[in-house]
Design a protein around this motif. Sequence first.
Motif, PDB file in Angstrom:
ATOM      1  N   GLY A  50       1.252  -1.304  -0.216  1.00 44.98           N
ATOM      2  CA  GLY A  50       0.083   0.424  -0.121  1.00 44.98           C
ATOM      3  C   GLY A  50       1.078   1.567   0.083  1.00 44.98           C
ATOM      4  O   GLY A  50       2.403   1.098  -0.532  1.00 44.98           O
ATOM      5  N   HIS A  51       0.822   2.339   0.727  1.00 45.23           N
ATOM      6  CA  HIS A  51       0.534   3.527   0.758  1.00 45.23           C
ATOM      7  C   HIS A  51       2.675   3.496   1.674  1.00 45.23           C
ATOM      8  O   HIS A  51       3.377   3.677   0.624  1.00 45.23           O
ATOM      9  CB  HIS A  51       0.119   4.847   1.635  1.00 45.23           C
ATOM     10  N   PRO A  52       2.907   3.061   2.193  1.00 46.75           N
ATOM     11  CA  PRO A  52       3.883   2.932   2.619  1.00 46.75           C
ATOM     12  C   PRO A  52       5.057   3.344   1.766  1.00 46.75           C
ATOM     13  O   PRO A  52       6.364   3.360   1.495  1.00 46.75           O
ATOM     14  CB  PRO A  52       4.193   2.100   4.180  1.00 46.75           C
ATOM     15  N   ALA A  53       4.929   1.964   0.402  1.00 47.21           N
ATOM     16  CA  ALA A  53       5.649   1.504  -0.023  1.00 47.21           C
ATOM     17  C   ALA A  53       5.937   2.874  -1.198  1.00 47.21           C
ATOM     18  O   ALA A  53       7.489   2.409  -1.924  1.00 47.21           O
ATOM     19  CB  ALA A  53       5.213   0.446  -0.970  1.00 47.21           C
ATOM     20  N   ALA A  54       5.139   3.924  -1.455  1.00 45.48           N
ATOM     21  CA  ALA A  54       5.640   4.923  -2.051  1.00 45.48           C
ATOM     22  C   ALA A  54       5.989   5.469  -1.073  1.00 45.48           C
ATOM     23  O   ALA A  54       6.599   7.467  -1.947  1.00 45.48           O
ATOM     24  CB  ALA A  54       4.259   5.299  -2.740  1.00 45.48           C
ATOM     25  N   SER A  55       6.329   6.178  -0.133  1.00 46.68           N
ATOM     26  CA  SER A  55       7.099   6.729   0.503  1.00 46.68           C
ATOM     27  C   SER A  55       8.509   7.749   0.496  1.00 46.68           C
ATOM     28  O   SER A  55       8.950   6.716  -0.554  1.00 46.68           O
ATOM     29  CB  SER A  55       6.752   6.626   2.543  1.00 46.68           C
ATOM     30  N   PRO A  56       8.078   8.767   1.033  1.00 46.84           N
ATOM     31  CA  PRO A  56       9.736   9.533   0.429  1.00 46.84           C
ATOM     32  C   PRO A  56      10.669   8.296   1.050  1.00 46.84           C
ATOM     33  O   PRO A  56      11.933   8.858   0.763  1.00 46.84           O
ATOM     34  CB  PRO A  56       9.653  10.186   0.813  1.00 46.84           C
ATOM     35  N   VAL A  57       9.592   7.956   2.055  1.00 52.20           N
ATOM     36  CA  VAL A  57      11.054   7.259   3.189  1.00 52.20           C
ATOM     37  C   VAL A  57      10.359   5.890   3.498  1.00 52.20           C
ATOM     38  O   VAL A  57       9.763   5.371   4.232  1.00 52.20           O
ATOM     39  CB  VAL A  57      11.462   7.839   3.899  1.00 52.20           C
ATOM     40  N   PRO A  58      10.531   4.898   1.694  1.00 49.20           N
ATOM     41  CA  PRO A  58       9.428   3.762   2.450  1.00 49.20           C
ATOM     42  C   PRO A  58      10.155   2.851   3.057  1.00 49.20           C
ATOM     43  O   PRO A  58       9.427   1.869   4.202  1.00 49.20           O
ATOM     44  CB  PRO A  58       9.924   3.067   0.930  1.00 49.20           C
ATOM     45  N   PRO A  59      11.518   1.999   3.833  1.00 47.44           N
ATOM     46  CA  PRO A  59      11.700   2.172   5.205  1.00 47.44           C
ATOM     47  C   PRO A  59      10.657   1.996   6.614  1.00 47.44           C
ATOM     48  O   PRO A  59       9.970   1.223   6.807  1.00 47.44           O
ATOM     49  CB  PRO A  59      13.106   1.576   5.022  1.00 47.44           C
ATOM     50  N   VAL A  60      10.929   3.292   6.740  1.00 42.46           N
ATOM     51  CA  VAL A  60      10.710   3.899   7.471  1.00 42.46           C
ATOM     52  C   VAL A  60       9.371   4.049   7.913  1.00 42.46           C
ATOM     53  O   VAL A  60       8.819   3.648   8.316  1.00 42.46           O
ATOM     54  CB  VAL A  60      10.467   5.451   7.441  1.00 42.46           C
ATOM     55  N   SER A  61       8.077   4.138   6.920  1.00 46.12           N
ATOM     56  CA  SER A  61       7.027   4.168   6.699  1.00 46.12           C
ATOM     57  C   SER A  61       6.326   2.827   6.838  1.00 46.12           C
ATOM     58  O   SER A  61       5.572   2.469   7.345  1.00 46.12           O
ATOM     59  CB  SER A  61       6.419   4.674   5.348  1.00 46.12           C
ATOM     60  N   VAL A  62       7.333   1.784   6.313  1.00 44.19           N
ATOM     61  CA  VAL A  62       6.691   0.644   6.275  1.00 44.19           C
ATOM     62  C   VAL A  62       7.075  -0.031   7.624  1.00 44.19           C
ATOM     63  O   VAL A  62       5.820  -1.009   8.113  1.00 44.19           O
ATOM     64  CB  VAL A  62       8.352  -0.809   5.220  1.00 44.19           C
ATOM     65  N   VAL A  63       8.041   0.470   8.512  1.00 48.07           N
ATOM     66  CA  VAL A  63       8.390  -0.296  10.037  1.00 48.07           C
ATOM     67  C   VAL A  63       6.950   0.302  10.796  1.00 48.07           C
ATOM     68  O   VAL A  63       6.311   0.033  11.281  1.00 48.07           O
ATOM     69  CB  VAL A  63       9.736   0.214  10.032  1.00 48.07           C
ATOM     70  N   VAL A  64       7.096   1.353  10.232  1.00 52.70           N
ATOM     71  CA  VAL A  64       5.531   2.413  11.336  1.00 52.70           C
ATOM     72  C   VAL A  64       4.603   2.270  11.068  1.00 52.70           C
ATOM     73  O   VAL A  64       3.972   1.653  12.091  1.00 52.70           O
ATOM     74  CB  VAL A  64       5.823   3.622  10.413  1.00 52.70           C
ATOM     75  N   ASP A  65       3.924   1.821   9.856  1.00 55.19           N
ATOM     76  CA  ASP A  65       2.756   1.297   9.704  1.00 55.19           C
ATOM     77  C   ASP A  65       2.802   0.115  10.527  1.00 55.19           C
ATOM     78  O   ASP A  65       1.724  -0.698  10.636  1.00 55.19           O
ATOM     79  CB  ASP A  65       2.063   1.147   8.183  1.00 55.19           C
ATOM     80  N   THR A  66       3.871  -1.269  10.094  1.00 53.79           N
ATOM     81  CA  THR A  66       3.800  -2.745  10.239  1.00 53.79           C
ATOM     82  C   THR A  66       3.301  -2.285  11.886  1.00 53.79           C
ATOM     83  O   THR A  66       2.758  -3.621  12.766  1.00 53.79           O
ATOM     84  CB  THR A  66       5.296  -3.330  10.328  1.00 53.79           C
ATOM     85  N   VAL A  67       4.085  -1.108  12.874  1.00 51.50           N
ATOM     86  CA  VAL A  67       4.128  -1.288  14.442  1.00 51.50           C
ATOM     87  C   VAL A  67       2.513  -0.631  14.957  1.00 51.50           C
ATOM     88  O   VAL A  67       1.923  -1.383  15.737  1.00 51.50           O
ATOM     89  CB  VAL A  67       4.312  -0.682  14.810  1.00 51.50           C
ATOM     90  N   HIS A  68       2.091   0.160  14.023  1.00 45.87           N
ATOM     91  CA  HIS A  68       0.692   0.907  13.604  1.00 45.87           C
ATOM     92  C   HIS A  68      -0.556  -0.378  13.739  1.00 45.87           C
ATOM     93  O   HIS A  68      -0.796  -0.535  14.537  1.00 45.87           O
ATOM     94  CB  HIS A  68       0.415   1.726  12.652  1.00 45.87           C
ATOM     95  N   LEU A  69      -0.231  -1.336  13.040  1.00 44.61           N
ATOM     96  CA  LEU A  69      -1.072  -2.144  13.084  1.00 44.61           C
ATOM     97  C   LEU A  69      -1.065  -3.140  13.995  1.00 44.61           C
ATOM     98  O   LEU A  69      -2.682  -3.934  14.592  1.00 44.61           O
ATOM     99  CB  LEU A  69      -0.704  -3.327  11.285  1.00 44.61           C
ATOM    100  N   ALA A  70       0.021  -4.048  14.330  1.00 47.01           N
ATOM    101  CA  ALA A  70       0.189  -4.899  14.964  1.00 47.01           C
ATOM    102  C   ALA A  70      -0.304  -4.041  16.432  1.00 47.01           C
ATOM    103  O   ALA A  70      -0.665  -5.136  17.694  1.00 47.01           O
ATOM    104  CB  ALA A  70       1.736  -5.102  15.345  1.00 47.01           C
ATOM    105  N   SER A  71      -0.279  -2.620  16.448  1.00 50.38           N
ATOM    106  CA  SER A  71      -0.693  -2.139  18.076  1.00 50.38           C
ATOM    107  C   SER A  71      -2.027  -2.179  18.623  1.00 50.38           C
ATOM    108  O   SER A  71      -2.675  -3.010  18.642  1.00 50.38           O
ATOM    109  CB  SER A  71      -0.161  -1.086  18.630  1.00 50.38           C
TER     110      SER A  71
END
Length: 554
Positions: A286-307
């Motif tokens: 999804g969207h995080p893969a297209a972020s200006p900083v994809p690694p950060v966005s992917v990790v953050v979104d994963t944490v958000h979803l898990a929480s």
Amino acid sequence: MSGMTAVMNRAAARSTVLVGLLLAVLAALLAPAAPAFAHAVLVSSSPAPETVVPAAPAQVVLTFSEPVREVPGKIRVIGPDGKRVDRGEPAFNGTTVTITVDQGAPRGTYLVSYRVISADSHPVPGGYTYSVGERTVAPADSETADRADTAVTAAIPVAKFLGYAGLVLLVGPVLVLSLLWPRRLPRGGPARLAWAGVGLVAFSTLAGFWLQVPYTMGGGLFDVDVAGLSSVLSSPFGTAHLVRIGILLAAALLLRPVLAGTEGRVDRPLLAILAVAGLATWPLAGHPAASPVPPVSVVVDTVHLASMAVWLGGLLMLVAFLLRRADQRELSAILPIWSRWATLAVTALLLAGTVQALIEVGTLGALTGTTYGRMIIAKIALFVVVIAVAAYSRQLVRRAVAGEGPGRMRGAVLAELAITAVVLAVSAALVQITPARTAIGQTERAGPGYFSTRLDSSIYSLQVEIDPAKRGNNTIHVYSYTRDNKPLPVVEWKATAALPASGVEPVDIPLLPLTDNHVTGEINLPAAGEWQLRLTVRISDIDQATVTATVPIT
């Protein structure tokens, strides 16, 4: 009396933690939830929209705000006579799409129609016209089945919501049964809940994969063919969904002993590793893969979803099983541990939301002036209602009516979960909406002020485009052609801009080659006026020429 006091204290602690968690989540939700450059936007083209060029171009070049992928057969150039003039397959090079066109086409107005896939897996349809020699009536595109129908666009957020719900149903029972469940209580109910979660996640994943075909290619629910499936399968979206299915199958083998309480020493760690990998497939598709900083966005979104899954899944287990079945002694041991889990989960939600806020909407205007921003406001309003329900629970705790209070508390938590389910639905819909900052940027780019011109020398022709041709930051694109309008490779480019009327001396424009006949650059033009653009192009060791243009900046 002491027993009643203990019950009151435990209930008060439980409700206090709940209210605190809700307040923290509300703070986290004040930040929107999708990266800035999700949905690609057409930022420039050659020929430029609505322009009249003296001769038919050899190529039409489209430049997007992020890398795009091809949707087979969905890029066309239609001539004034209604016939296609594009030749061969378009060339994709990151953000640039180059379409070869027939130079023998007649004078008049042409239609460029495109549909591409952005880095976040969303289709980007669009079109514009340009004219050769003179303007005529714009042609129509006979192939109009380029949009997914309403059933498809409505089904996609439903499938995403079911996936989020499945995560809650799966994660909550697995965590509680593994670490908090009293030995004397039967495990059948929570186990069935967990398997229902597995089923929902699997169904959501397969449905999302199926729906992606008509969503990207255009068409209805059953307009799915082998070519479309193959195209989706070869995309990052398809890869992430296939990985998720594989992880679900592997996890199913470990779930049965874990849910039954007969797991081995390594079953839980392996299941935790699979869970983290599975959760990461959501942001990767999804969207995080297209972020200006994809690694950060992917990790953050994963944490958000898990929480989210831990917090809501735990609440569900409390209201559905533990508050009704566990005795006072068991609850006194379980609730402090759960409180620490919930605190950690919501803290992670808060931190993830803060990081997302730094990447996402950015301005108050983007929050209030876009559909995405208004839906974020709706989410905040829903959480205000959740907090009101939690406040009611605290009042019940203070009254501490034996036998009546717990039942009412369960009802309040049920209401809280119901409202949160609506919030999850809004979140699922947000995934399909252009993020606020991108939408604002698109609106700004659509405004007036675009500059385009053709410059001829004795050895080449240049197509020059400046966007938005206003004070401030501007983007320049330059394309080189031979005198008979064929792409011309360039050895060296140089460009300067000056404003003699205001005493601004020539300023170099750094140019970045995108192809051998196309460069782009960024320059800040601080004042309005007639800027003098000077371009020097060398096409060999000895062949070089300079051309100039006057660019009105408003």
